[in-house]
Design a protein around this motif. Structure first.
Motif, PDB file in Angstrom:
ATOM      1  N   LEU A  83       0.822  -1.209   0.000  1.00  0.00           N
ATOM      2  CA  LEU A  83       0.000   0.000   0.000  1.00  0.00           C
ATOM      3  C   LEU A  83       0.853   1.255   0.000  1.00  0.00           C
ATOM      4  O   LEU A  83       0.600   2.205  -0.751  1.00  0.00           O
ATOM      5  CB  LEU A  83      -0.932  -0.002   1.212  1.00  0.00           C
ATOM      6  N   VAL A  84       1.875   1.268   0.827  1.00  0.00           N
ATOM      7  CA  VAL A  84       2.740   2.447   0.888  1.00  0.00           C
ATOM      8  C   VAL A  84       3.532   2.599  -0.412  1.00  0.00           C
ATOM      9  O   VAL A  84       3.696   3.718  -0.923  1.00  0.00           O
ATOM     10  CB  VAL A  84       3.667   2.360   2.115  1.00  0.00           C
ATOM     11  N   ALA A  85       4.004   1.489  -0.968  1.00  0.00           N
ATOM     12  CA  ALA A  85       4.776   1.567  -2.212  1.00  0.00           C
ATOM     13  C   ALA A  85       3.922   2.074  -3.361  1.00  0.00           C
ATOM     14  O   ALA A  85       4.346   2.962  -4.122  1.00  0.00           O
ATOM     15  CB  ALA A  85       5.353   0.194  -2.545  1.00  0.00           C
ATOM     16  N   PHE A  86       2.720   1.540  -3.502  1.00  0.00           N
ATOM     17  CA  PHE A  86       1.847   2.005  -4.581  1.00  0.00           C
ATOM     18  C   PHE A  86       1.370   3.432  -4.342  1.00  0.00           C
ATOM     19  O   PHE A  86       1.204   4.203  -5.286  1.00  0.00           O
ATOM     20  CB  PHE A  86       0.650   1.076  -4.764  1.00  0.00           C
ATOM     21  N   GLY A  87       1.144   3.783  -3.081  1.00  0.00           N
ATOM     22  CA  GLY A  87       0.777   5.166  -2.782  1.00  0.00           C
ATOM     23  C   GLY A  87       1.883   6.132  -3.149  1.00  0.00           C
ATOM     24  O   GLY A  87       1.632   7.219  -3.692  1.00  0.00           O
ATOM     25  N   ALA A  88       3.120   5.755  -2.884  1.00  0.00           N
ATOM     26  CA  ALA A  88       4.259   6.602  -3.248  1.00  0.00           C
ATOM     27  C   ALA A  88       4.452   6.656  -4.753  1.00  0.00           C
ATOM     28  O   ALA A  88       4.858   7.688  -5.303  1.00  0.00           O
ATOM     29  CB  ALA A  88       5.521   6.088  -2.576  1.00  0.00           C
ATOM     30  N   LEU A  89       4.152   5.562  -5.434  1.00  0.00           N
ATOM     31  CA  LEU A  89       4.316   5.526  -6.889  1.00  0.00           C
ATOM     32  C   LEU A  89       3.263   6.376  -7.586  1.00  0.00           C
ATOM     33  O   LEU A  89       3.586   7.180  -8.468  1.00  0.00           O
ATOM     34  CB  LEU A  89       4.230   4.083  -7.387  1.00  0.00           C
ATOM     35  N   TRP A  90       2.012   6.223  -7.221  1.00  0.00           N
ATOM     36  CA  TRP A  90       0.935   6.895  -7.939  1.00  0.00           C
ATOM     37  C   TRP A  90       0.777   8.348  -7.552  1.00  0.00           C
ATOM     38  O   TRP A  90       0.247   9.137  -8.302  1.00  0.00           O
ATOM     39  CB  TRP A  90      -0.366   6.149  -7.737  1.00  0.00           C
ATOM     40  N   HIS A  91       1.194   8.722  -6.370  1.00  0.00           N
ATOM     41  CA  HIS A  91       1.042  10.098  -5.923  1.00  0.00           C
ATOM     42  C   HIS A  91       2.401  10.737  -5.660  1.00  0.00           C
ATOM     43  O   HIS A  91       2.557  11.513  -4.726  1.00  0.00           O
ATOM     44  CB  HIS A  91       0.173  10.155  -4.672  1.00  0.00           C
ATOM     45  N   ALA A  92       3.383  10.405  -6.494  1.00  0.00           N
ATOM     46  CA  ALA A  92       4.721  10.953  -6.295  1.00  0.00           C
ATOM     47  C   ALA A  92       4.760  12.450  -6.569  1.00  0.00           C
ATOM     48  O   ALA A  92       5.555  13.180  -5.982  1.00  0.00           O
ATOM     49  CB  ALA A  92       5.717  10.235  -7.207  1.00  0.00           C
ATOM     50  N   ALA A 146       1.023  15.765  -0.792  1.00  0.00           N
ATOM     51  CA  ALA A 146      -0.031  15.940   0.207  1.00  0.00           C
ATOM     52  C   ALA A 146      -1.013  14.772   0.201  1.00  0.00           C
ATOM     53  O   ALA A 146      -1.747  14.576   1.165  1.00  0.00           O
ATOM     54  CB  ALA A 146      -0.772  17.247  -0.046  1.00  0.00           C
ATOM     55  N   ASN A 147      -1.045  13.986  -0.863  1.00  0.00           N
ATOM     56  CA  ASN A 147      -1.943  12.846  -0.946  1.00  0.00           C
ATOM     57  C   ASN A 147      -1.281  11.637  -0.296  1.00  0.00           C
ATOM     58  O   ASN A 147      -0.340  11.074  -0.827  1.00  0.00           O
ATOM     59  CB  ASN A 147      -2.280  12.558  -2.408  1.00  0.00           C
ATOM     60  N   LEU A 148      -1.775  11.241   0.849  1.00  0.00           N
ATOM     61  CA  LEU A 148      -1.185  10.143   1.612  1.00  0.00           C
ATOM     62  C   LEU A 148      -2.143   8.968   1.702  1.00  0.00           C
ATOM     63  O   LEU A 148      -2.252   8.315   2.740  1.00  0.00           O
ATOM     64  CB  LEU A 148      -0.819  10.625   3.013  1.00  0.00           C
ATOM     65  N   SER A 149      -2.841   8.672   0.625  1.00  0.00           N
ATOM     66  CA  SER A 149      -3.867   7.635   0.693  1.00  0.00           C
ATOM     67  C   SER A 149      -3.271   6.264   1.007  1.00  0.00           C
ATOM     68  O   SER A 149      -3.872   5.487   1.758  1.00  0.00           O
ATOM     69  CB  SER A 149      -4.656   7.592  -0.606  1.00  0.00           C
ATOM     70  N   GLY A 150      -2.106   5.942   0.470  1.00  0.00           N
ATOM     71  CA  GLY A 150      -1.484   4.649   0.759  1.00  0.00           C
ATOM     72  C   GLY A 150      -1.108   4.506   2.218  1.00  0.00           C
ATOM     73  O   GLY A 150      -1.341   3.462   2.841  1.00  0.00           O
ATOM     74  N   GLN A 151      -0.564   5.563   2.778  1.00  0.00           N
ATOM     75  CA  GLN A 151      -0.183   5.529   4.186  1.00  0.00           C
ATOM     76  C   GLN A 151      -1.419   5.462   5.089  1.00  0.00           C
ATOM     77  O   GLN A 151      -1.403   4.789   6.123  1.00  0.00           O
ATOM     78  CB  GLN A 151       0.659   6.748   4.533  1.00  0.00           C
TER      79      GLN A 151
END
Length: 104
Positions: free
Chosen positions: A45-54, A58-63
């Motif tokens: 979740l954190v990896a994909f969140g960092a990838l898609w919202h790089a 401000a978008n921390l949906s994965g975290q």
């Protein structure tokens, strides 16, 4: 660091967790294996969140989803350990092969 490395780590943790759930007979170790599976999900979740919202830090949906999974995992461990404790008090063993039958 590349996202592939996080995904590989998540896959390895997930495989170890699945092996632990399927191969272990100790209920506590099965709970720990389930925790490994949930932590591998958190890494993904954190990896994909960092990838898609790089581009949008401000978008921390994965975290946020990872924190939700951590909260669910904490509740699961609490309930699971309570069940294991009651099984141990009644049977003096936490072998999950011995608790597969229900008594009426």
């Amino acid at each position: 660091m590349l996202v592939n490395q996080f995904l590989f780590l998540g896959a390895v943790l997930f495989c170890i967790g699945v092996y632990g759930v399927l191969a272990r007979r100790n209920a506590v170790l099965v709970l720990l294996s389930i925790e490994l599976i949930l932590n591998s999900v958190n890494i993904n979740l954190v990896a994909f969140g960092a990838l898609w919202h790089a581009t949008d830090p401000a978008n921390l949906s994965g975290q946020v989803f990872a924190l939700f999974v951590i909260a669910i995992a904490a509740a699961e461990v609490g309930v699971g350990l309570a069940i294991v404790l009651m099984i141990y008090r009644n049977r003096r063993s936490i072998d999950i092969d011995e608790v597969d039958l229900m008594k009426g």
